[in-house]
Write a protein that holds these residues in place. Structure first.
Motif, short mmCIF file in Angstrom:
data_model
loop_
_atom_site.label_atom_id
_atom_site.label_comp_id
_atom_site.label_asym_id
_atom_site.label_seq_id
_atom_site.Cartn_x
_atom_site.Cartn_y
_atom_site.Cartn_z
N MET A 154 0.86 -1.17 0.00
CA MET A 154 0.00 0.00 0.00
C MET A 154 0.90 1.23 0.00
N GLU A 155 0.75 2.06 -1.02
CA GLU A 155 1.63 3.22 -1.13
C GLU A 155 0.82 4.51 -1.06
N GLY A 156 1.55 5.57 -0.75
CA GLY A 156 0.94 6.89 -0.70
C GLY A 156 1.14 7.62 -2.01
N SER A 157 1.45 8.89 -1.92
CA SER A 157 1.53 9.76 -3.08
C SER A 157 2.81 9.58 -3.89
N SER A 158 3.74 8.83 -3.38
CA SER A 158 5.07 8.61 -3.97
C SER A 158 5.98 9.82 -3.82
N GLU A 159 5.61 10.77 -2.96
CA GLU A 159 6.52 11.84 -2.61
C GLU A 159 7.71 11.22 -1.87
N PRO A 160 8.91 11.81 -1.98
CA PRO A 160 10.07 11.24 -1.28
C PRO A 160 9.81 11.08 0.23
N ASN A 161 10.19 9.92 0.74
CA ASN A 161 10.07 9.57 2.16
C ASN A 161 8.65 9.63 2.69
N ALA A 162 7.67 9.58 1.82
CA ALA A 162 6.28 9.61 2.27
C ALA A 162 5.76 8.21 2.57
N GLY A 163 6.34 7.20 1.87
CA GLY A 163 5.80 5.85 2.06
C GLY A 163 4.31 5.93 1.92
N ASN A 164 3.62 5.57 2.96
CA ASN A 164 2.17 5.77 2.99
C ASN A 164 1.81 6.56 4.24
N LEU A 165 2.67 7.49 4.62
CA LEU A 165 2.42 8.29 5.81
C LEU A 165 1.19 9.19 5.66
N GLU A 166 0.76 9.44 4.43
CA GLU A 166 -0.45 10.24 4.24
C GLU A 166 -1.70 9.47 4.64
N THR A 167 -1.58 8.16 4.77
CA THR A 167 -2.72 7.32 5.12
C THR A 167 -2.89 7.31 6.63
N ALA A 168 -3.29 8.43 7.18
CA ALA A 168 -3.49 8.56 8.62
C ALA A 168 -4.74 7.78 9.03
N ILE A 169 -4.65 7.11 10.15
CA ILE A 169 -5.77 6.32 10.66
C ILE A 169 -6.61 7.19 11.58
N GLY A 170 -7.90 7.18 11.36
CA GLY A 170 -8.80 7.95 12.20
C GLY A 170 -8.57 9.45 12.15
N GLY A 171 -7.99 9.94 11.05
CA GLY A 171 -7.73 11.35 10.92
C GLY A 171 -6.55 11.85 11.73
#
Length: 166
Positions: free
Chosen positions: A49-66
Protein backbone atom coordinates in the motif's frame (compact mmCIF):
# COMPACT_ATOMS: atom_id res chain seq x y z
CA UNK A 1 -1.09 -23.64 7.11
CA UNK A 2 -1.30 -21.50 3.98
CA UNK A 3 -4.47 -22.18 2.00
CA UNK A 4 -3.98 -23.07 -1.67
CA UNK A 5 -4.46 -20.10 -3.96
CA UNK A 6 -3.69 -17.54 -1.24
CA UNK A 7 -0.98 -15.07 -0.33
CA UNK A 8 -0.19 -13.53 3.06
CA UNK A 9 -1.30 -9.98 3.84
CA UNK A 10 0.02 -8.02 6.80
CA UNK A 11 -0.89 -4.74 8.44
CA UNK A 12 1.30 -2.95 10.94
CA UNK A 13 0.05 0.20 12.65
CA UNK A 14 1.84 2.63 14.93
CA UNK A 15 1.44 6.07 16.41
CA UNK A 16 4.50 8.26 15.96
CA UNK A 17 5.74 10.16 19.01
CA UNK A 18 5.78 13.36 16.95
CA UNK A 19 4.54 14.75 13.61
CA UNK A 20 6.31 13.34 10.52
CA UNK A 21 8.29 16.56 10.01
CA UNK A 22 9.63 16.56 13.59
CA UNK A 23 13.37 15.83 14.03
CA UNK A 24 12.53 13.17 16.68
CA UNK A 25 11.15 10.87 13.95
CA UNK A 26 13.46 11.99 11.12
CA UNK A 27 15.53 8.78 11.07
CA UNK A 28 12.36 6.74 10.68
CA UNK A 29 10.86 8.98 7.98
CA UNK A 30 14.18 9.24 6.11
CA UNK A 31 14.44 5.44 5.88
CA UNK A 32 10.93 4.71 4.60
CA UNK A 33 11.80 4.78 0.89
CA UNK A 34 14.95 2.69 1.44
CA UNK A 35 13.15 0.01 3.45
CA UNK A 36 10.09 -0.07 1.18
CA UNK A 37 12.37 -0.23 -1.87
CA UNK A 38 14.23 -3.16 -0.36
CA UNK A 39 10.96 -4.93 0.38
CA UNK A 40 9.81 -4.51 -3.22
CA UNK A 41 12.99 -6.24 -4.42
CA UNK A 42 12.72 -9.19 -2.02
CA UNK A 43 11.83 -12.68 -3.19
CA UNK A 44 8.18 -13.34 -2.39
CA UNK A 45 7.10 -9.68 -2.36
CA UNK A 46 3.73 -9.13 -4.08
CA UNK A 47 2.27 -5.69 -3.22
CA UNK A 48 2.53 -2.68 -0.89
CA UNK A 49 0.00 0.00 0.00
CA UNK A 50 1.63 3.22 -1.13
CA UNK A 51 0.94 6.89 -0.70
CA UNK A 52 1.53 9.76 -3.08
CA UNK A 53 5.07 8.61 -3.97
CA UNK A 54 6.52 11.84 -2.61
CA UNK A 55 10.07 11.24 -1.28
CA UNK A 56 10.07 9.57 2.16
CA UNK A 57 6.28 9.61 2.27
CA UNK A 58 5.80 5.85 2.06
CA UNK A 59 2.17 5.77 2.99
CA UNK A 60 2.42 8.29 5.81
CA UNK A 61 -0.45 10.24 4.24
CA UNK A 62 -2.72 7.32 5.12
CA UNK A 63 -3.49 8.56 8.62
CA UNK A 64 -5.77 6.32 10.66
CA UNK A 65 -8.80 7.95 12.20
CA UNK A 66 -7.73 11.35 10.92
CA UNK A 67 -4.67 11.32 13.20
CA UNK A 68 -1.60 12.12 11.05
CA UNK A 69 0.69 10.50 13.63
CA UNK A 70 -1.25 7.19 13.49
CA UNK A 71 0.38 5.51 10.50
CA UNK A 72 0.20 2.13 8.81
CA UNK A 73 2.09 -0.21 6.54
CA UNK A 74 0.34 -2.97 4.61
CA UNK A 75 1.91 -5.50 2.27
CA UNK A 76 1.16 -8.82 0.58
CA UNK A 77 3.70 -11.64 0.31
CA UNK A 78 3.70 -15.02 -1.40
CA UNK A 79 4.15 -16.73 1.96
CA UNK A 80 5.12 -16.22 5.61
CA UNK A 81 8.72 -17.27 5.04
CA UNK A 82 9.22 -14.45 2.51
CA UNK A 83 7.81 -11.86 4.91
CA UNK A 84 9.80 -13.25 7.83
CA UNK A 85 13.01 -13.11 5.81
CA UNK A 86 12.43 -9.45 4.91
CA UNK A 87 11.44 -8.39 8.43
CA UNK A 88 14.14 -10.17 10.40
CA UNK A 89 17.04 -10.88 8.01
CA UNK A 90 17.61 -7.56 6.23
CA UNK A 91 18.38 -3.96 7.14
CA UNK A 92 14.65 -3.71 7.99
CA UNK A 93 15.52 -5.34 11.33
CA UNK A 94 17.79 -2.41 12.23
CA UNK A 95 14.84 -0.05 11.83
CA UNK A 96 12.49 -2.51 13.55
CA UNK A 97 14.83 -2.72 16.54
CA UNK A 98 14.71 1.08 16.91
CA UNK A 99 10.89 1.38 16.76
CA UNK A 100 10.64 2.42 20.44
CA UNK A 101 12.55 5.61 19.55
CA UNK A 102 9.81 6.73 17.16
CA UNK A 103 6.60 4.93 18.09
CA UNK A 104 4.31 5.18 21.09
CA UNK A 105 3.67 2.00 23.06
CA UNK A 106 0.28 0.75 21.92
CA UNK A 107 -2.31 -1.20 23.84
CA UNK A 108 -3.23 -4.51 22.23
CA UNK A 109 -1.91 -5.93 19.01
CA UNK A 110 -0.58 -3.54 16.37
CA UNK A 111 0.38 -6.18 13.79
CA UNK A 112 -1.88 -8.67 12.03
CA UNK A 113 -1.58 -11.16 9.18
CA UNK A 114 -4.26 -12.95 7.19
CA UNK A 115 -4.62 -14.98 4.00
CA UNK A 116 -5.92 -13.27 0.86
CA UNK A 117 -6.77 -14.80 -2.52
CA UNK A 118 -3.95 -14.42 -5.03
CA UNK A 119 -4.37 -11.10 -6.84
CA UNK A 120 -6.32 -9.43 -4.00
CA UNK A 121 -5.02 -6.05 -2.79
CA UNK A 122 -6.49 -5.46 0.66
CA UNK A 123 -7.80 -2.08 1.73
CA UNK A 124 -6.78 -0.28 4.89
CA UNK A 125 -10.32 -0.77 6.23
CA UNK A 126 -10.00 -4.51 5.61
CA UNK A 127 -6.68 -4.61 7.45
CA UNK A 128 -8.02 -2.57 10.37
CA UNK A 129 -11.00 -4.95 10.61
CA UNK A 130 -8.58 -7.92 10.75
CA UNK A 131 -6.59 -6.16 13.47
CA UNK A 132 -9.77 -5.46 15.46
CA UNK A 133 -10.79 -9.11 15.06
CA UNK A 134 -7.40 -10.27 16.35
CA UNK A 135 -7.61 -7.95 19.36
CA UNK A 136 -11.20 -8.97 20.15
CA UNK A 137 -11.03 -12.72 19.53
CA UNK A 138 -7.38 -13.75 19.54
CA UNK A 139 -5.52 -15.56 16.80
CA UNK A 140 -7.51 -17.67 14.34
CA UNK A 141 -7.52 -18.49 10.65
CA UNK A 142 -9.20 -15.09 10.15
CA UNK A 143 -6.42 -12.96 11.71
CA UNK A 144 -3.17 -13.96 13.39
CA UNK A 145 0.38 -13.09 14.40
CA UNK A 146 3.71 -14.86 14.18
CA UNK A 147 2.93 -17.21 17.08
CA UNK A 148 -0.10 -18.62 15.26
CA UNK A 149 2.21 -19.66 12.43
CA UNK A 150 4.54 -21.37 14.91
CA UNK A 151 7.07 -18.53 14.86
CA UNK A 152 7.38 -17.38 18.47
CA UNK A 153 9.29 -14.23 19.36
CA UNK A 154 12.10 -16.28 20.90
CA UNK A 155 12.34 -18.48 17.80
CA UNK A 156 12.48 -15.41 15.53
CA UNK A 157 15.11 -13.79 17.74
CA UNK A 158 17.31 -16.88 17.62
CA UNK A 159 16.89 -17.29 13.86
CA UNK A 160 17.73 -13.70 12.97
CA UNK A 161 20.94 -13.23 11.06
CA UNK A 162 22.99 -10.04 11.15
CA UNK A 163 21.17 -7.31 9.23
CA UNK A 164 22.23 -6.93 5.62
CA UNK A 165 23.43 -3.62 4.30
CA UNK A 166 21.53 -2.18 1.36
Amino acid sequence: MQPTGHHLAELNVARLIAPVDDPRVADFVNNIDRINGLGKRMPGFVWIMEGSSEPNAGNLETAIGGDPQFVSNMTVWEDATSLENFVFNTVHKQIYDRRAEWMELMQGMHFVMWWVPIGHQPTLDEGLAKLAHLNAHGASDQAFGWDYLGMSAETRKNQCKPAAVV
